[in-house]
Scaffold this active site. Structure first.
Site, PDB file in Angstrom:
ATOM      1  N   ARG A 129       0.867  -1.171   0.000  1.00 33.85           N
ATOM      2  CA  ARG A 129       0.000   0.000   0.000  1.00 33.85           C
ATOM      3  C   ARG A 129       0.906   1.223   0.000  1.00 33.85           C
ATOM      4  O   ARG A 129       1.658   1.436   0.956  1.00 33.85           O
ATOM      5  CB  ARG A 129      -0.925   0.022   1.217  1.00 33.85           C
ATOM      6  CG  ARG A 129      -2.061   1.072   1.089  1.00 33.85           C
ATOM      7  CD  ARG A 129      -2.796   1.272   2.394  1.00 33.85           C
ATOM      8  NE  ARG A 129      -1.979   1.975   3.359  1.00 33.85           N
ATOM      9  CZ  ARG A 129      -1.955   1.713   4.678  1.00 33.85           C
ATOM     10  NH1 ARG A 129      -2.707   0.768   5.179  1.00 33.85           N
ATOM     11  NH2 ARG A 129      -1.170   2.400   5.494  1.00 33.85           N
ATOM     12  N   GLU A 148       4.761   7.346   2.572  1.00 38.33           N
ATOM     13  CA  GLU A 148       5.553   6.145   2.816  1.00 38.33           C
ATOM     14  C   GLU A 148       5.019   5.011   1.959  1.00 38.33           C
ATOM     15  O   GLU A 148       3.939   5.103   1.367  1.00 38.33           O
ATOM     16  CB  GLU A 148       5.530   5.744   4.293  1.00 38.33           C
ATOM     17  CG  GLU A 148       4.172   5.311   4.811  1.00 38.33           C
ATOM     18  CD  GLU A 148       4.207   4.868   6.267  1.00 38.33           C
ATOM     19  OE1 GLU A 148       5.287   4.902   6.883  1.00 38.33           O
ATOM     20  OE2 GLU A 148       3.150   4.473   6.780  1.00 38.33           O
ATOM     21  N   ASN A 150       4.273   0.813   2.259  1.00 35.70           N
ATOM     22  CA  ASN A 150       4.098  -0.281   3.209  1.00 35.70           C
ATOM     23  C   ASN A 150       4.150  -1.614   2.458  1.00 35.70           C
ATOM     24  O   ASN A 150       3.329  -1.859   1.581  1.00 35.70           O
ATOM     25  CB  ASN A 150       2.751  -0.166   3.921  1.00 35.70           C
ATOM     26  CG  ASN A 150       2.565   1.189   4.586  1.00 35.70           C
ATOM     27  OD1 ASN A 150       3.026   1.410   5.681  1.00 35.70           O
ATOM     28  ND2 ASN A 150       1.895   2.102   3.887  1.00 35.70           N
ATOM     29  N   SER A 155      -2.749  -3.208   5.558  1.00 32.59           N
ATOM     30  CA  SER A 155      -4.016  -3.335   6.278  1.00 32.59           C
ATOM     31  C   SER A 155      -5.076  -2.363   5.782  1.00 32.59           C
ATOM     32  O   SER A 155      -4.841  -1.534   4.916  1.00 32.59           O
ATOM     33  CB  SER A 155      -3.783  -3.104   7.780  1.00 32.59           C
ATOM     34  OG  SER A 155      -3.394  -1.763   8.015  1.00 32.59           O
ATOM     35  N   LYS A 315      12.479   3.898   6.072  1.00 35.61           N
ATOM     36  CA  LYS A 315      12.495   5.312   5.704  1.00 35.61           C
ATOM     37  C   LYS A 315      13.841   5.680   5.072  1.00 35.61           C
ATOM     38  O   LYS A 315      13.911   6.573   4.222  1.00 35.61           O
ATOM     39  CB  LYS A 315      12.240   6.179   6.934  1.00 35.61           C
ATOM     40  CG  LYS A 315      10.898   5.913   7.618  1.00 35.61           C
ATOM     41  CD  LYS A 315       9.734   6.256   6.711  1.00 35.61           C
ATOM     42  CE  LYS A 315       8.406   6.107   7.438  1.00 35.61           C
ATOM     43  NZ  LYS A 315       8.092   4.718   7.828  1.00 35.61           N
ATOM     44  N   LYS A 375      11.681  11.553  11.010  1.00 31.63           N
ATOM     45  CA  LYS A 375      11.123  10.201  11.005  1.00 31.63           C
ATOM     46  C   LYS A 375      12.172   9.148  11.358  1.00 31.63           C
ATOM     47  O   LYS A 375      13.250   9.117  10.772  1.00 31.63           O
ATOM     48  CB  LYS A 375      10.548   9.876   9.621  1.00 31.63           C
ATOM     49  CG  LYS A 375       9.332  10.697   9.239  1.00 31.63           C
ATOM     50  CD  LYS A 375       8.697  10.173   7.954  1.00 31.63           C
ATOM     51  CE  LYS A 375       7.353  10.831   7.676  1.00 31.63           C
ATOM     52  NZ  LYS A 375       6.670  10.221   6.522  1.00 31.63           N
ATOM     53  N   GLU A 379       7.095   1.813  11.044  1.00 37.10           N
ATOM     54  CA  GLU A 379       5.853   1.865  10.293  1.00 37.10           C
ATOM     55  C   GLU A 379       4.689   1.926  11.272  1.00 37.10           C
ATOM     56  O   GLU A 379       4.842   1.735  12.466  1.00 37.10           O
ATOM     57  CB  GLU A 379       5.701   0.612   9.426  1.00 37.10           C
ATOM     58  CG  GLU A 379       6.762   0.470   8.362  1.00 37.10           C
ATOM     59  CD  GLU A 379       6.500  -0.729   7.478  1.00 37.10           C
ATOM     60  OE1 GLU A 379       5.391  -0.836   6.934  1.00 37.10           O
ATOM     61  OE2 GLU A 379       7.399  -1.558   7.338  1.00 37.10           O
ATOM     62  N   GLY A 380       3.484   2.177  10.721  1.00 34.21           N
ATOM     63  CA  GLY A 380       2.287   2.019  11.523  1.00 34.21           C
ATOM     64  C   GLY A 380       1.677   3.291  12.073  1.00 34.21           C
ATOM     65  O   GLY A 380       0.835   3.236  12.970  1.00 34.21           O
ATOM     66  N   ARG A 468      -7.245   7.718   4.659  1.00 31.58           N
ATOM     67  CA  ARG A 468      -7.308   7.790   6.121  1.00 31.58           C
ATOM     68  C   ARG A 468      -7.352   9.269   6.480  1.00 31.58           C
ATOM     69  O   ARG A 468      -6.375   9.994   6.282  1.00 31.58           O
ATOM     70  CB  ARG A 468      -6.106   7.080   6.738  1.00 31.58           C
ATOM     71  CG  ARG A 468      -6.151   5.554   6.563  1.00 31.58           C
ATOM     72  CD  ARG A 468      -4.880   4.885   6.992  1.00 31.58           C
ATOM     73  NE  ARG A 468      -3.760   5.334   6.175  1.00 31.58           N
ATOM     74  CZ  ARG A 468      -2.491   5.272   6.564  1.00 31.58           C
ATOM     75  NH1 ARG A 468      -2.173   4.814   7.764  1.00 31.58           N
ATOM     76  NH2 ARG A 468      -1.522   5.690   5.767  1.00 31.58           N
TER      77      ARG A 468
END
Length: 492
Positions: A129, A148, A150, A155, A315, A375, A379-380, A468
């Site tokens: 993603r 970023e 993923n 998810s 990153k 950063k 992740e997340g 999101r």
């Protein structure tokens, strides 16, 4: 507020209508599995609540959305090829691993896998993603900018798929029927599950199971389950899946040294390992869990993702790819893809050097922290630093600690109006910003480390999206961490 981008419904919605719509939407979410476990009982499936969602789709520029769709297959291919260039990954993480224990753990396992000719299993599955924001420039220009990429535990696809259906329904209740061009088709569940099914089937053993590596507790378990249910459907019930955390894997999963087979309880062959955990230091509380990951990586099971792909997902690599010639290195046979990818890059700077360029950007970040995000290699949706936090961190970090971080240009995201629906919380019209994610998968066979184009791609697929959304004054962006809600685009 961005001019020219609005829904074909009047805002604000009258209070009596809003409450009716909200109640109906929450019931619909429950009835259609758009739910999450509660934050208080993440490990208990007895109680769920509607996943946080936007009541309406958020206006989004159609041309920027199409740009994100068009570049996804190129992103899939780029990271697939980076993943088997071990020397490249080792070199660019050489400063990061001095202070970053987690990245050092990943590179250590990758080094063991690459000893003696590389991984036993050359076939690999990438599910991805790619996340972007619509950046608004000083003259009002709208640009797609990557936040970023993923490549592990991808998810929210099954929830966003349901959110698209919900949004079409809400708009219809407000008197507007959306077209496919306005609220585009959204089927990431099919995309992700099809990739997993293709890998399992190609493994060639119909009795081999799929091992799903999970966290000890997961608030978003239902989102994962929909992928499993689709796999059952695609295989006509033939696939057996077992869910284990890494601690349990250490107890029950072994490798047959002579054949390389990955075995559950000594007898059951594992054909595919699907990681829905393993992306966070919290997933490796002791050396036992790291050893379990190593065991899996040294086997002949197909992994989603394999350790090289996760090492490419930092990153640091994102920042390095923005350097001149780096994307080109991995796509010598696809020069047409290079400008598509480069057009999405925001400003990115490494911090490992003491040269003049690094000193200048560090001083600029201290003087104008509102222009940057600091950063770490995580992740997340958490762990980033903003504003005065950046100044404090840059002033207090050692050189090694600084090397494990990157500076990124602070995006000025498109601001629109929407209603954010959360359980037991008032729903009101808010100014919101959104992060667009595009889903895809690539299945193929790794090539030579020194010749990336030698890898063989069997399938390269793009499909499905999520936004999101969060209130404009919120820094972090993850749904699971409570900052954002699930949303989908209304193309304008």
């Amino acid at each position: 507020m961005s001019a020219g981008l609005r829904l074909p419904v009047e805002l604000p919605i009258p209070e009596s209508t809003l409450q009716t719509l909200r109640e109906d939407a929450v019931d619909w979410a429950h009835a259609h599995g758009m739910v999450m476990r509660t934050a208080e009982r993440k490990g208990n499936g007895d109680i769920c609540q509607a996943a946080p969602f936007a009541l309406l789709p958020s206006p989004f520029p159609a041309d920027v959305f199409r740009q994100a769709q068009d570049v996804q297959k190129a992103m899939n291919l780029l990271y697939f090829r980076i993943s088997f260039d071990f020397e490249y990954l080792k070199n660019w993480h050489s400063e990061v691993v001095k202070s970053d224990d987690f990245t050092r753990g990943l590179l250590s396992i990758l080094g063991k896998v690459m000893e003696g000719g590389g991984p036993r299993q050359k076939k690999m599955l990438l599910t991805q993603r790619s996340d972007y924001m619509c950046h608004v420039g000083p003259n009002g220009e709208r640009e797609l900018k990557q936040i970023e990429v993923n490549n592990i535990a991808v998810s929210m696809g099954t929830l966003s798929e349901r959110c698209t259906k919900l949004h079409r329904r809400v708009l219809k209740r407000l008197g507007f029927t959306a077209t496919e061009e306005q609220v585009p088709e959204n089927r990431p569940t099919d995309v992700l599950a099809t990739g997993l099914f293709e890998a399992w089937k190609d493994f060639g053993d119909p009795k081999a199971i799929v091992l799903v590596v999970v966290e000890n507790v997961n608030q978003n378990q239902i989102d994962q389950r929909w992928i499993e249910y689709k796999l059952e459907e695609l295989s006509e019930g033939q696939i057996e899946m077992v869910r284990l955390n890494l601690t349990q894997c250490a107890e029950r999963v072994t490798v047959d040294e002579s054949s390389g087979r990955l075995l559950l309880d000594g007898t059951v062959r594992v054909g595919l390992v699907y990681f829905r955990a393993g992306y966070s230091p919290e997933n490796y509380p002791t050396e036992v869990e790291w050893k379990a990951r190593e065991t899996i990586e040294l086997s002949d099971a197909i992994k989603c993702p394999w350790i090289g792909l996760q090492a490419a997902n930092t990153k640091k690599i994102q920042q390095v790819l923005a350097k001149e010639g780096q994307v080109e290195r991995f796509l010598p046979d696809h020069p047409e893809m290079v400008p598509l990818i480069r057009a999405t890059f925001a400003g990115l700077w490494g911090l490992e050097n003491d040269d003049e360029e690094t000193k200048v950007i560090v001083e600029e970040a201290k003087a104008h922290p509102e222009r940057f995000v600091l950063k770490p290699q995580l992740e997340g949706g958490g762990g980033n630093f903003y504003g005065e936090e950046i100044v404090q961190k840059l002033n207090s970090m050692s050189k090694d600690e600084r090397s494990a971080h990157i500076l990124m240009q602070r995006i000025r995201p498109l601001v629109v109006k929407n209603y954010l629906v959360r359980a037991l919380t008032e729903t009101k019209l808010s100014n919101v910003v959104g992060e667009l994610g595009i889903y895809g998968y690539l299945y193929g066979t790794m090539g030579a480390e020194t010749k990336p184009e030698s890898g063989v791609v069997t399938s390269n697929v793009s499909g499905g999206q999520i936004i999101r959304s969060k209130c404009e004054d919120v820094n972090e962006g993850g749904v699971a961490v409570g900052a954002a809600v699930i949303d989908t685009p209304f193309l304008c």
